[in-house]
Scaffold this active site. Structure first.
Site, short mmCIF file in Angstrom:
data_model
loop_
_atom_site.label_atom_id
_atom_site.label_comp_id
_atom_site.label_asym_id
_atom_site.label_seq_id
_atom_site.Cartn_x
_atom_site.Cartn_y
_atom_site.Cartn_z
N GLY A 46 3.52 -4.13 -0.47
CA GLY A 46 2.12 -3.75 -0.58
C GLY A 46 1.85 -2.50 0.24
O GLY A 46 2.67 -2.11 1.08
N GLN A 51 -2.95 3.52 5.02
CA GLN A 51 -1.61 3.63 5.62
C GLN A 51 -0.98 5.00 5.34
O GLN A 51 -0.02 5.38 6.01
CB GLN A 51 -0.70 2.50 5.13
N CYS A 94 4.67 -5.50 8.39
CA CYS A 94 3.78 -4.41 7.96
C CYS A 94 4.53 -3.10 8.12
O CYS A 94 5.16 -2.86 9.16
CB CYS A 94 2.51 -4.41 8.81
N LEU A 95 4.44 -2.25 7.11
CA LEU A 95 5.12 -0.96 7.17
C LEU A 95 4.53 -0.09 8.29
O LEU A 95 5.20 0.82 8.77
CB LEU A 95 5.02 -0.25 5.82
N HIS A 136 -3.80 -9.47 3.63
CA HIS A 136 -3.22 -8.52 4.60
C HIS A 136 -3.65 -7.09 4.25
O HIS A 136 -4.09 -6.33 5.12
CB HIS A 136 -1.69 -8.68 4.57
N GLU A 137 -3.54 -6.73 2.96
CA GLU A 137 -3.89 -5.35 2.55
C GLU A 137 -5.40 -5.13 2.65
O GLU A 137 -5.84 -4.04 3.04
CB GLU A 137 -3.40 -5.07 1.12
N HIS A 140 -6.39 -4.15 6.02
CA HIS A 140 -6.17 -2.72 6.31
C HIS A 140 -7.42 -1.91 5.96
O HIS A 140 -7.76 -0.94 6.65
CB HIS A 140 -5.01 -2.17 5.49
O1 K1U Z 1 2.57 -2.52 5.22
C1 K1U Z 1 2.11 -3.34 4.45
O2 K1U Z 1 0.93 -3.63 4.44
C2 K1U Z 1 3.06 -3.97 3.45
C3 K1U Z 1 3.66 -5.29 3.92
C4 K1U Z 1 2.97 -6.39 3.15
C5 K1U Z 1 3.14 -7.81 3.61
C6 K1U Z 1 4.36 -8.36 3.89
C7 K1U Z 1 4.48 -9.68 4.28
C8 K1U Z 1 3.37 -10.46 4.37
C9 K1U Z 1 2.14 -9.91 4.13
C10 K1U Z 1 2.02 -8.58 3.73
C11 K1U Z 1 5.15 -5.26 3.64
O3 K1U Z 1 5.59 -4.95 2.60
S1 K1U Z 1 6.19 -5.72 4.92
C12 K1U Z 1 7.82 -5.38 4.38
C13 K1U Z 1 8.55 -6.12 3.31
O4 K1U Z 1 9.37 -5.42 2.86
C14 K1U Z 1 8.51 -7.53 2.78
C15 K1U Z 1 7.70 -8.57 3.18
C16 K1U Z 1 7.76 -9.84 2.64
C17 K1U Z 1 8.67 -10.14 1.67
C18 K1U Z 1 9.49 -9.13 1.25
C19 K1U Z 1 9.41 -7.86 1.81
ZN ZN Z 2 0.27 -3.85 6.50
#
Ligand code: K1U
Ligand code: ZN
Length: 172
Positions: A46, A51, A94-95, A136-137, A140
């Site tokens: 996401g 971001q 979170c990225l 989560h998004e 943000h």
């Molecule tokens: O930065 C962000 O907002 C994106 C974030 C989203 C998220 C991940 C996990 C739980 C809630 C919200 C990410 O993409 S984190 C990185 C990721 O690669 C990932 C996370 C969970 C499963 C698979 C990959």
């Molecule tokens: Zn995030």
């Protein structure tokens, strides 16, 4: 389409309140394309516009890309219209908060409405990872990071770690 750099905490821009999109036009669709490419490049599931430094209420999600399929979805001006009393705990990352993962408790199921990339009003019922990722998004868009849901001690430790990592990166 351009891969844009992702802001990392502590960066005050991540605390900004994003503004509603007035018109879904070509500029917004170009922003969505850049966000989608940036999310894929960073291997996230996401991304919110803030971001990449754009304070508009736009987010993209693709839960399938980890399986090698691409199914990106864009959400413009999303609003939660209902949230379950039942809560669920997911480990979040979170990225914008690199290398930190922790459990966050949120409503297990939500209903939301939003505009799609054609400007059409859509509704959605979500549970599981989609419900977590959407919340989560959407946080943000209100300047909230998942570490804001942690205890003061855990949040302070996370900010210390992020500040140190940023200083090291800048001096390299
Ligand atoms: O930065 C962000 O907002 C994106 C974030 C989203 C998220 C991940 C996990 C739980 C809630 C919200 C990410 O993409 S984190 C990185 C990721 O690669 C990932 C996370 C969970 C499963 C698979 C990959
Ligand atoms: Zn995030």
């Amino acid at each position: 389409m351009t891969v844009r750099p992702i802001l990392t905490a502590p960066d005050p821009r991540l605390q900004a309140l994003s503004m509603d999109v007035e018109t879904v036009d070509g500029d917004i669709r170009a922003l969505i394309e850049d966000m989608t490419e940036s999310m894929y490049a960073a291997e996230g599931i996401g991304l919110a516009a803030i971001q990449i430094g754009v304070a508009k209420r736009v987010l993209v999600i693709d839960l399938d890309q980890k399986e090698g399929n691409k199914n990106p979805r864009a959400f413009i001006n999303p609003k939660i219209t209902w949230a379950s009393e039942e809560m669920a705990v997911f480990e979040e990352g979170c990225l914008s908060v690199p290398e930190i993962w922790d459990d966050v408790e949120r409503p297990a199921r939500i209903k939301a409405e939003y505009l799609d990339a054609d400007g059409k009003k859509q509704t959605l019922e979500a549970d599981g990872l989609l419900a977590t990722c959407l919340q989560h998004e959407m946080d943000h868009l209100n300047g909230v990071l998942f570490i804001d849901h942690l205890s003061r001690l855990k949040k302070n430790m996370a900010i210390k770690k992020l500040t140190k990592a940023k200083k090291l990166k800048e001096s390299a």
